[in-house]
Design a protein around this motif. Structure first.
Motif, PDB file in Angstrom:
ATOM      1  N   ILE A  82       0.417  -1.417   0.163  1.00  0.00           N
ATOM      2  CA  ILE A  82       0.136  -0.085  -0.037  1.00  0.00           C
ATOM      3  C   ILE A  82       0.766   1.558  -0.666  1.00  0.00           C
ATOM      4  O   ILE A  82       0.622   2.293  -0.786  1.00  0.00           O
ATOM      5  CB  ILE A  82      -1.261  -0.325   1.267  1.00  0.00           C
ATOM      6  CG1 ILE A  82      -2.543  -1.059   1.206  1.00  0.00           C
ATOM      7  CG2 ILE A  82      -1.421   1.054   1.513  1.00  0.00           C
ATOM      8  CD1 ILE A  82      -2.906  -1.368   2.478  1.00  0.00           C
ATOM      9  N   THR A  83       2.225   0.915   0.806  1.00  0.00           N
ATOM     10  CA  THR A  83       2.855   2.752   1.174  1.00  0.00           C
ATOM     11  C   THR A  83       4.219   2.439  -0.163  1.00  0.00           C
ATOM     12  O   THR A  83       4.994   3.279  -0.093  1.00  0.00           O
ATOM     13  CB  THR A  83       3.317   2.399   2.107  1.00  0.00           C
ATOM     14  OG1 THR A  83       4.147   1.170   2.509  1.00  0.00           O
ATOM     15  CG2 THR A  83       2.585   2.425   3.232  1.00  0.00           C
ATOM     16  N   LYS A  84       3.614   1.635  -1.322  1.00  0.00           N
ATOM     17  CA  LYS A  84       4.634   1.575  -3.030  1.00  0.00           C
ATOM     18  C   LYS A  84       6.397   0.993  -2.673  1.00  0.00           C
ATOM     19  O   LYS A  84       7.075   1.730  -2.980  1.00  0.00           O
ATOM     20  CB  LYS A  84       4.292   2.789  -2.988  1.00  0.00           C
ATOM     21  CG  LYS A  84       3.075   2.899  -4.002  1.00  0.00           C
ATOM     22  CD  LYS A  84       2.559   4.136  -4.422  1.00  0.00           C
ATOM     23  CE  LYS A  84       1.926   4.688  -4.777  1.00  0.00           C
ATOM     24  NZ  LYS A  84      -0.024   4.362  -3.962  1.00  0.00           N
ATOM     25  N   GLN A  85       6.508   0.496  -1.410  1.00  0.00           N
ATOM     26  CA  GLN A  85       7.462  -0.675  -0.927  1.00  0.00           C
ATOM     27  C   GLN A  85       8.006  -0.941  -1.344  1.00  0.00           C
ATOM     28  O   GLN A  85       8.185  -2.576  -0.808  1.00  0.00           O
ATOM     29  CB  GLN A  85       7.654  -0.137   0.806  1.00  0.00           C
ATOM     30  CG  GLN A  85       7.330   1.222   1.498  1.00  0.00           C
ATOM     31  CD  GLN A  85       8.743   1.962   1.264  1.00  0.00           C
ATOM     32  OE1 GLN A  85       9.947   1.570   1.181  1.00  0.00           O
ATOM     33  NE2 GLN A  85       8.383   3.607   1.214  1.00  0.00           N
ATOM     34  N   ILE A  86       7.477  -1.883  -2.927  1.00  0.00           N
ATOM     35  CA  ILE A  86       7.610  -2.931  -3.493  1.00  0.00           C
ATOM     36  C   ILE A  86       8.621  -3.316  -3.651  1.00  0.00           C
ATOM     37  O   ILE A  86       9.056  -4.567  -3.259  1.00  0.00           O
ATOM     38  CB  ILE A  86       7.290  -2.945  -4.912  1.00  0.00           C
ATOM     39  CG1 ILE A  86       5.937  -1.710  -4.991  1.00  0.00           C
ATOM     40  CG2 ILE A  86       7.366  -3.817  -5.695  1.00  0.00           C
ATOM     41  CD1 ILE A  86       4.509  -2.389  -4.362  1.00  0.00           C
ATOM     42  N   LYS A  87       9.971  -2.378  -3.594  1.00  0.00           N
ATOM     43  CA  LYS A  87      10.795  -3.663  -3.238  1.00  0.00           C
ATOM     44  C   LYS A  87      11.480  -4.389  -2.011  1.00  0.00           C
ATOM     45  O   LYS A  87      12.171  -5.428  -1.859  1.00  0.00           O
ATOM     46  CB  LYS A  87      12.336  -2.363  -3.945  1.00  0.00           C
ATOM     47  CG  LYS A  87      12.495  -1.619  -4.549  1.00  0.00           C
ATOM     48  CD  LYS A  87      13.473  -0.792  -5.088  1.00  0.00           C
ATOM     49  CE  LYS A  87      13.962  -0.607  -6.499  1.00  0.00           C
ATOM     50  NZ  LYS A  87      15.138   0.289  -7.068  1.00  0.00           N
ATOM     51  N   LEU A  88      11.249  -3.809  -1.147  1.00  0.00           N
ATOM     52  CA  LEU A  88      10.902  -4.343   0.166  1.00  0.00           C
ATOM     53  C   LEU A  88      10.404  -5.715   0.223  1.00  0.00           C
ATOM     54  O   LEU A  88      11.282  -6.248   1.741  1.00  0.00           O
ATOM     55  CB  LEU A  88      10.650  -3.159   1.506  1.00  0.00           C
ATOM     56  CG  LEU A  88      11.270  -2.199   1.827  1.00  0.00           C
ATOM     57  CD1 LEU A  88      10.945  -0.815   2.531  1.00  0.00           C
ATOM     58  CD2 LEU A  88      12.840  -2.412   1.725  1.00  0.00           C
ATOM     59  N   LEU A  89       9.919  -5.560  -0.650  1.00  0.00           N
ATOM     60  CA  LEU A  89       9.281  -7.071   0.179  1.00  0.00           C
ATOM     61  C   LEU A  89       9.738  -8.355  -1.183  1.00  0.00           C
ATOM     62  O   LEU A  89       8.873 -10.025   0.030  1.00  0.00           O
ATOM     63  CB  LEU A  89       8.106  -7.449  -1.660  1.00  0.00           C
ATOM     64  CG  LEU A  89       6.402  -6.098  -1.688  1.00  0.00           C
ATOM     65  CD1 LEU A  89       5.559  -6.054  -2.943  1.00  0.00           C
ATOM     66  CD2 LEU A  89       5.549  -6.358  -0.556  1.00  0.00           C
ATOM     67  N   GLN A  90      10.903  -8.778  -1.415  1.00  0.00           N
ATOM     68  CA  GLN A  90      11.651  -9.717  -1.448  1.00  0.00           C
ATOM     69  C   GLN A  90      11.789  -9.304  -0.048  1.00  0.00           C
ATOM     70  O   GLN A  90      12.287 -11.211  -0.144  1.00  0.00           O
ATOM     71  CB  GLN A  90      13.059  -8.848  -2.164  1.00  0.00           C
ATOM     72  CG  GLN A  90      13.403  -7.804  -1.613  1.00  0.00           C
ATOM     73  CD  GLN A  90      14.611  -6.949  -2.653  1.00  0.00           C
ATOM     74  OE1 GLN A  90      15.360  -7.718  -3.384  1.00  0.00           O
ATOM     75  NE2 GLN A  90      15.248  -6.681  -2.893  1.00  0.00           N
ATOM     76  N   HIS A  91      11.919  -9.082   0.902  1.00  0.00           N
ATOM     77  CA  HIS A  91      12.562  -9.442   2.456  1.00  0.00           C
ATOM     78  C   HIS A  91      12.021 -10.397   3.124  1.00  0.00           C
ATOM     79  O   HIS A  91      11.901 -11.425   4.061  1.00  0.00           O
ATOM     80  CB  HIS A  91      13.390  -8.515   3.132  1.00  0.00           C
ATOM     81  CG  HIS A  91      13.408  -7.329   2.113  1.00  0.00           C
ATOM     82  ND1 HIS A  91      15.312  -7.795   2.626  1.00  0.00           N
ATOM     83  CD2 HIS A  91      13.885  -6.000   1.559  1.00  0.00           C
ATOM     84  CE1 HIS A  91      15.452  -6.715   2.257  1.00  0.00           C
ATOM     85  NE2 HIS A  91      15.743  -5.861   1.738  1.00  0.00           N
ATOM     86  N   LEU A  92      10.752  -9.965   2.380  1.00  0.00           N
ATOM     87  CA  LEU A  92       9.768 -10.841   3.197  1.00  0.00           C
ATOM     88  C   LEU A  92       8.938 -12.779   2.336  1.00  0.00           C
ATOM     89  O   LEU A  92       8.186 -13.264   2.220  1.00  0.00           O
ATOM     90  CB  LEU A  92       8.199 -10.235   3.382  1.00  0.00           C
ATOM     91  CG  LEU A  92       8.692  -9.104   4.217  1.00  0.00           C
ATOM     92  CD1 LEU A  92       6.937  -8.394   3.976  1.00  0.00           C
ATOM     93  CD2 LEU A  92       8.549  -9.737   6.005  1.00  0.00           C
TER      94      LEU A  92
END
Length: 469
Positions: A82-92
């Motif tokens: 939602i907050t457009k932190q798409i690159k951080l999704l890879q950590h999860l």
């Protein structure tokens, strides 16, 4: 790359999961933290959120509420998406596409909250100035950003998910382009509703006809077969820090309630001598408690001093009963929607003493007739409020044996639940029992009073074990 539905590791890898959260935190600044706090307003205690100064604080809160877990970090993936932190999704171990695919079924952040966040992101500096100028008379005299503005309007109840008129009028006047975000929300909400109805229709069409008929026969009884019976909270105020006298004998009531509701299968949380601030924190914690989702019922007991329609905290502050109960409406506490919510209040509702002689209805002070007890419960279904005494009168408590009302309530739950009696029948028996009691002089009597908006019969399952108390 592993699917987002898979575990990040074994239970022994909690330290590794916290390292992942630490890494995500290092990429989030102050503005992102404010966004996360706003998006979590419907998920955890607002008071606890206000104390969060970093993303790590928010993660810890989500872990505490068991919304975020090592084996299921989707709620954080949703927040990052939602907050457009798409690159951080890879950590999860999620991708943007996986989150989008899972959102319809696993969404935690309400669509309304997401829409408000998107509006806040689209409100530029000039638009914010224009809005605050128009609303100046009703706004606090402090500098605020767009998130604070929308949160303030929500707090004033100017906007909520079922009434967007105020918000639409404001956007049309200042920035008509914002209306596309509101329209998008309406469409998403309509699709969500249609999806729910489709699921219901499919379920009915595929059900076995005999089970369906059986379900119809049981439709007038609240469901009592979920994972948990529910939570029972007991607020026991014995010692007061003000002019109010201490309440000797109340521990006997609190312990009896605890034993009875544990016997009925509830998870009981007993707390003593709660100040106004303590009680507010407790209510916030309870209305967001994750156990409500899998529970059948909710019970909240208050043992304290009181006057009509209100109870005293241990620091002598009057708190309206309606204010306590309102924390658990369907809007405030979605996990309890459609489930019975029982509130038992052992407190005076006035100073008058009920006479043992017959009295007429106008015996209550005719110059100050109290309003209906029904005013203390929300105008929605599935609530029951049991008061120790009728409005305007005192309730009686023995300094060693406890109060007439709570002792009778516990005795009758023990005796009548095994006979499959419903809660209203039990409370009728309690009324009869308490009304027949009198002090040694024979002059003091008491009559409890319930008010309810229950839609069905509430019958507690009979415990397998005999009560040993």
């Amino acid at each position: 790359m592993a699917s987002g539905d898979q575990s990040l590791g074994s239970s022994s890898d909690e330290e590794n999961f916290r390292r992942i959260l630490f890494t995500i935190d290092s990429h989030l600044g102050g503005q992102e933290v404010e966004s996360l706090k706003f998006l979590c307003l419907d998920l955890v205690s607002k008071k606890k959120l206000e104390k969060c100064s970093s993303a790590l604080d928010i993660f810890e809160l989500l872990l505490t509420y068991k919304l975020l877990q090592e084996e299921d970090p989707f709620v954080l993936a949703e927040l990052l998406y939602i907050t457009k932190q798409i690159k951080l999704l890879q950590h999860l171990r999620y991708t943007k596409e996986e989150v989008e695919r899972l959102l319809p079924e696993r969404r935690k952040v309400p669509l309304f909250r997401k829409m408000l966040y998107e509006l806040a992101e689209a409100i530029d500096t000039d638009t914010l100035k224009s809005m605050t100028f128009l609303l100046r008379d009703s706004m606090p005299r402090t500098e605020m950003n767009s998130l604070h503005l929308l949160e303030h309007l929500e707090k004033r109840d100017d906007i909520h998910e079922d009434n967007l008129t105020y918000l639409e009028d404001l956007c049309k006047k200042v920035a008509p382009s914002l209306m596309r975000i509101i329209e998008k929300y309406k469409n998403e909400k309509d699709k969500q509703t249609e999806s729910l109805h489709e699921g219901e229709e499919e379920l009915v069409s595929q059900s076995d006809i005999k089970r369906f008929v059986g379900a119809l026969q049981e439709a007038n009884v609240y469901r009592m077969d979920r994972k948990h019976r529910g939570r029972c909270v007991i607020v026991n105020n014995e010692i007061f820090t003000t002019y109010l006298s201490d309440r000797r004998g109340t521990q006997r009531d609190a312990e009896y309630l605890k034993l009875v509701f544990q016997w009925l299968g509830f998870k009981v949380h007993k707390c003593d001598n709660k100040t106004k601030e303590d009680l507010e924190a407790l209510l916030q914690e309870e209305k967001h408690h994750p156990d409500h989702d899998d529970g059948d019922c909710f019970v909240f007991c208050v043992l304290t001093h009181g006057i009509f329609g209100a109870v005293y905290s241990s620091d002598g502050v009057l708190i309206p009963i309606r204010e306590i109960v309102s924390h658990f409406t369907a809007k405030q506490c979605p996990g309890l929607a459609g489930k019975p919510k029982l509130f038992f209040i052992q407190a005076c509702q006035g100073k008058e003493i009920q006479s043992s002689a017959p009295i007429e209805a106008d015996a209550v002070n005719p110059e100050c007739v109290p309003p209906s007890l029904q005013d203390s419960i929300p105008v929605e279904a599935d609530f029951l409020l049991g008061l120790a005494t009728v409005p305007g009168y005192a309730s009686l408590r023995h300094v060693e044996n406890g109060s007439w009302y709570i002792q009778s309530l516990c005795n009758h739950l023990k005796a009548l639940v095994p006979r499959h009696e419903d809660i209203l029948s039990i409370l009728t028996a309690v009324n009869n029992d308490v009304s027949r009691q009198a002090d040694k002089s024979g002059r003091m009597r008491q009559m409890p009073q319930p008010a309810f908006t229950l839609r069905k019969r509430l019958v507690f399952p009979v415990p397998q074990e005999e009560p040993s108390f």
